[in-house]
Scaffold this active site. Structure first.
Site, mmCIF file in Angstrom:
data_model
loop_
_atom_site.group_PDB
_atom_site.id
_atom_site.type_symbol
_atom_site.label_atom_id
_atom_site.label_comp_id
_atom_site.label_asym_id
_atom_site.label_seq_id
_atom_site.Cartn_x
_atom_site.Cartn_y
_atom_site.Cartn_z
ATOM 1 C CB CYS A 276 17.025 -10.496 -30.781
ATOM 2 S SG CYS A 276 17.688 -10.887 -29.144
ATOM 3 C CG HIS B 30 13.671 -12.885 -29.092
ATOM 4 N ND1 HIS B 30 14.691 -13.068 -30.007
ATOM 5 C CD2 HIS B 30 12.622 -12.381 -29.794
ATOM 6 C CE1 HIS B 30 14.272 -12.708 -31.211
ATOM 7 N NE2 HIS B 30 13.015 -12.284 -31.104
ATOM 8 C CG HIS C 126 11.588 -10.636 -34.241
ATOM 9 N ND1 HIS C 126 11.750 -11.874 -33.662
ATOM 10 C CD2 HIS C 126 10.704 -10.843 -35.280
ATOM 11 C CE1 HIS C 126 11.008 -12.776 -34.280
ATOM 12 N NE2 HIS C 126 10.365 -12.182 -35.258
#
Length: 344
Positions: free
Chosen positions: A260, A308, A320
């Site tokens: 990520c 994240h 993402h």
């Protein structure tokens, strides 16, 4: 006229009736118990439990991945510091050697020219004026020697400090290397367990999980009217869009695979902007803004620990790298609890 009165039941009839009532009562009790036990909602299917556990393991693996990225980033920085310190030590050692050599040459010259008492040397000198000239030179040599001796002492002190700092950096580097190895092992353990659980699913359940994992937008959603926060933000969004469909690879920051924070770091690097490697670091890579004011290029971090991160693409969408098995994709910005929105 005959009597229509019913005959009284015999003893046998009375016993049979009692047994019948008893059996009916027992049956009713069993049926009632069965109805009562069936009343609560059915427990979750094993496949649902497995999928939930896999999702949990993926979340924990991602958290460990960001810890790995942080330790790896620190290790890289320490390697650079150690290398620079070693270069300084080498230069300082060379300077010390040069000073020692110069002092040795001066001491030899002084010994050869001034090895007897000055008054005796003057008494036996054929040319007193020449002697006095030499004596003046020797005085200057002594002063120079004293200055260089002080310089040597300073250089040795600096060399000792550099060596001490270098030793400390090496210890810190070793600790960071061990942290990298520990976090790497944690990630691999979590992902191995997740794969084991997925492999335990039936073929149909596994197919359903894979469809859900890939039930994403790899096509370009409607982003009309979405204006980037800046030219560099626009360039970063374009880079992130070019990565859509590429695989999630933990610890990777492109260009063939991403985790990520690797995706967002790589995207901004394509725009000529350096941001930290981890999602936690990226959270503070700029000015935080409310979600209501988010613009394309803003970084959106998730969960309370910011483990994240995605890039806002506009119209309620982020780009993402979700988790292993799911490619880089578009998802709704509110897909999980938001920690922050950061404008780089």
């Amino acid at each position: 006229m005959g009597s229509h009165r019913r005959k009284a039941p015999s003893g046998f009839d009375r016993g049979a009736g009692a047994v019948a009532v008893s059996l009916l009562s027992a049956a009713a009790a069993v049926l009632g118990a069965a109805g009562a036990s069936a009343a609560p909602s059915a427990p979750a299917a094993p496949a649902d439990d497995t999928r939930a556990e896999v999702d949990r393991l993926h979340t924990e693996a991602e958290q460990a991945t960001e810890a790995y990225n942080k330790a790896e980033e620190r290790t890289g920085a320490l390697r650079g510091q150690v290398r620079r310190t070693q270069d300084r030590i080498a230069r300082q050692q060379e300077r010390v050697n040069e000073l020692r050599e110069a002092l040795g040459s001066l001491a030899g010259a002084q010994y050869r020219s001034g090895g007897i008492d000055p008054s005796v040397a003057l008494l036996f000198s054929d040319d007193p004026e020449d002697y006095l000239d030499k004596a003046a030179v020797l005085d200057r040599i002594s002063e120079q020697q004293a200055g260089q001796l002080d310089e040597l002492q300073d250089a040795l002190r600096e060399l000792g400090q550099e060596r001490s700092e270098g030793a400390g950096k090496l210890v810190e580097l070793e600790k960071s290397r061990k942290a990298v190895a520990a976090h790497k092992k944690t990630v691999e353990t979590k992902l191995t367990e997740a794969r084991r659980l997925l492999n335990s699913l039936t073929e149909a359940d596994r197919a359903a999980y894979d469809r859900a994992s890939r039930a994403s937008r790899t096509d370009l959603p409607d982003l009309s009217g979405a204006v980037p926060a800046s030219g560099r933000a626009g360039a970063a969004v374009a880079a992130a869009q070019s990565a859509v469909g590429k695989p999630y690879v933990w610890g990777a920051n492109g260009p063939s695979g991403f985790d990520c924070s690797g995706l967002t770091q790589w995207s901004y690097a394509q725009a000529g902007v350096a941001i930290p490697r981890t999602s936690q670091g990226q959270r503070y890579a700029g000015r935080q803004v409310p979600l209501s004011q988010a613009q394309p290029g803003d970084l959106v971090t998730y969960r309370s620990d910011a483990s994240h991160v995605g890039m806002y693409a506009g119209n309620g969408q982020v780009i993402h790298a979700p988790y292993p098995g799911a490619p880089v994709r578009y998802d709704p910005v509110g897909m999980m609890p938001i920690a922050s929105v950061t404008r780089v």
